[in-house]
Design an enzyme around this catalytic site. Structure first.
Site, short mmCIF file in Angstrom:
data_model
loop_
_atom_site.label_atom_id
_atom_site.label_comp_id
_atom_site.label_asym_id
_atom_site.label_seq_id
_atom_site.Cartn_x
_atom_site.Cartn_y
_atom_site.Cartn_z
N LYS A 201 83.14 2.86 23.79
CA LYS A 201 83.23 1.41 23.79
C LYS A 201 83.55 0.97 25.21
O LYS A 201 84.58 1.34 25.79
CB LYS A 201 84.33 0.97 22.83
CG LYS A 201 84.51 -0.53 22.78
CD LYS A 201 85.36 -0.92 21.61
CE LYS A 201 85.58 -2.42 21.62
NZ LYS A 201 86.41 -2.83 20.49
N LYS A 255 78.82 1.08 22.00
CA LYS A 255 79.00 -0.37 22.00
C LYS A 255 79.31 -0.89 23.37
O LYS A 255 80.14 -0.27 24.03
CB LYS A 255 80.18 -0.66 21.06
CG LYS A 255 80.50 -2.08 20.84
CD LYS A 255 81.68 -2.16 19.92
CE LYS A 255 82.12 -3.59 19.87
NZ LYS A 255 83.42 -3.71 19.30
C1 PBG Z 1 88.16 -5.13 18.45
C2 PBG Z 1 86.69 -5.31 18.46
C3 PBG Z 1 85.90 -6.03 19.37
C4 PBG Z 1 84.60 -6.00 18.85
C5 PBG Z 1 84.63 -5.26 17.66
N1 PBG Z 1 85.93 -4.83 17.44
C6 PBG Z 1 86.24 -6.80 20.57
C7 PBG Z 1 87.01 -6.23 21.67
O1 PBG Z 1 87.22 -5.02 21.78
O2 PBG Z 1 87.45 -7.01 22.51
C8 PBG Z 1 83.43 -6.69 19.47
C9 PBG Z 1 82.32 -7.02 18.55
C10 PBG Z 1 81.36 -8.01 19.06
O3 PBG Z 1 81.44 -8.48 20.22
O4 PBG Z 1 80.46 -8.35 18.29
N2 PBG Z 1 88.69 -4.04 19.05
#
Ligand code: PBG
Length: 329
Positions: A201, A255
Site C-alpha cells: 500500500k 494499492k
Molecule cells: C484505510 C484505507 C484507506 C483506503 C482503504 N483503506 C485510506 C488510507 O490509507 O488513507 C483507501 C481506499 C480508496 O482510496 O478508495 N487504511
C-alpha cells in the site's frame, strides 16, 4: 504498389471481425472478479451522496440491504465495509475500533444474519476511521508506533472475526501484524477466517476522496509516509509480499491500482498467490468526473478494469462493482 508475398503475416486479419476478435481475446472479466466497497453511516433511512465521489453513497444500516441485494444480483463474491465515523466517537487511540457495538460490527452481524454465506464480507483492519488525527495507528509526535498499534489491530481483528467477518483486510502497513493476527485468530477458534493483506500500500494522494467518504479528511495531520510505501520503490513491494505470505496471508492487495500495474505484474510473476488490486477513490473520481464532463466516454471504465486483469490481478476492488454487468456487456 505492394506486390508479392509481403506482408505474409497480417495481424489485422484476426482483428477484422467481431467473432474473430472474441476468438483470440487473451483476457476477460466476470462478476466473480469484483469486490464492492460499501460506506456505512450512523442513523436511519439515509442514502447520502459523497461530494468527492459522484455516484457513490453512504448507507445507514436499514438501507444497506439495497447494496447487498445489488451485489448479489450483479453476481459479486464479496463486499468490503467502510464506516463513516462520527467526530464525537473519534479519539487519539481510535478506541471505537474495539467497540463491539460500532457501525462495522453491527453491519457484519446484520448482513450475516440475513445473507448467511451467500456473499463474503471483508473488513478493513486499521484505526484511521476512528482516530481523531486520521492516522492508521497510535501516534507518538508524528510517528505511528508499530508494536503498540499491532496490539490494537489484533484486538480489532478478533472482534470483527467474532462478529462474523469472513475476510480480514489489514490496511495499516504495520510490520508483523499478519503473523500476530493469524496466531490470535487460530488460538481463538477462527482458523477459517481469511486474511487479505494490503501488503503493498503506497502513501498515495489518490486516496483523498475516500478520506472524505469515511470522514477523516480534515483530520489527517501530515501524511502517511512513515508507514505506507514510497511510490518510488518496487523491489520493496516484493519484500512486503514475501513477509506477509510467510506470516500467513491468504491473499495480497496492491494499492492504488492503475498507476501501479507494474507492481501487480511483478508480484504475480514472483508469487503464486491471489493478488487483488484496488482501483482507489481518486482513480474512480478522476474517471467518473471525466465521464460526467463528457471528456471521455464510458468505455474507459472497462478499459481500465481489463488493464488490471492483463497485469495479473485475480480480482479488483472498485466503486464500479455495483454496475459491473452493464460495464462488462
Ligand atoms: C484505510 C484505507 C484507506 C483506503 C482503504 N483503506 C485510506 C488510507 O490509507 O488513507 C483507501 C481506499 C480508496 O482510496 O478508495 N487504511
Amino acid at each position: 504498389m505492394i506486390t508479392g508475398k509481403f506482408p505474409a503475416l497480417r495481424l489485422r486479419r484476426s482483428r477484422k471481425n467481431d467473432w474473430s476478435r472474441r476468438l483470440v481475446e487473451e483476457n476477460n472479466l466476470s462478476p466473480n472478479d469484483f469486490i464492492l466497497p460499501i460506506f456505512l453511516i450512523d442513523g436511519k433511512n439515509k442514502k447520502q451522496s459523497i461530494k468527492s465521489m459522484p455516484g457513490v453513497y453512504r448507507y445507514t444500516l436499514d438501507k444497506v440491504s439495497i447494496m447487498i441485494d445489488k451485489a448479489l444480483k450483479e453476481g459479486l463474491p464479496m463486499i468490503a465495509l467502510f464506516p463513516y465515523t462520527d467526530k464525537k466517537k473519534k479519539n487519539i487511540t481510535g478506541s471505537e475500533a474495539l467497540n463491539c457495538d460500532n457501525l462495522v460490527c453491527k453491519a457484519i452481524q446484520l448482513i450475516k444474519k440475513k445473507y448467511k454465506s451467500e456473499i463474503g464480507i471483508m473488513c478493513d483492519v486499521a484505526l484511521d476511521p476512528y482516530t481523531s488525527h486520521g492516522h492508521d495507528g497510535l501516534l507518538n509526535k508524528k510517528y505511528v508506533l508499530n508494536d503498540e498499534t499491532v496490539e490494537m489491530l489484533i484486538a480489532q481483528s478478533l472482534l470483527q472475526a467474532q462478529m462474523g467477518c469472513d475476510v480480514l483486510a489489514p490496511s495499516d502497513m504495520m510490520d508483523g501484524r499478519i503473523g500476530h493476527i493469524r496466531k490470535t485468530l487460530d488460538e481463538n477458534g477462527f482458523k477459517m477466517t481469511q486474511i487479505l493483506s494490503y501488503a503493498v500500500k503506497y502513501a498515495s494522494s489518490f486516496y483523498s476522496p475516500f478520506r472524505d467518504a469515511v470522514g477523516s479528511k480534515g483530520n489527517l495531520k501530515g501524511d502517511k509516509k512513515n508507514y505506507q510505501m514510497d511510490f518510488r520503490n518496487s523491489d520493496e513491494a516484493l519484500r512486503e509480499i514475501a513477509l506477509d505470505i510467510r506470516e500467513g496471508a491468504d491473499m495480497v492487495m496492491v494499492k492504488p491500482g492503475l498507476p501501479y500495474l507494474d507492481i501487480i505484474k511483478k508480484v504475480k510473476e514472483n508469487f503464486k498467490i491471489p493478488v487483488m488490486a484496488y482501483q482507489v477513490s481518486g482513480e474512480y473520481s478522476l474517471l467518473q468526473n471525466a465521464i460526467n464532463n463528457k471528456l471521455v466516454d464510458e468505455n474507459v471504465i472497462l478499459e481500465s478494469l481489463i488493464a488490471f486483469k492483463r497485469a495479473g490481478a485475480n480480482a479488483i476492488v472498485t466503486y464500479y462493482a455495483d454496475r459491473i454487468k452493464k460495464i462488462l456487456t
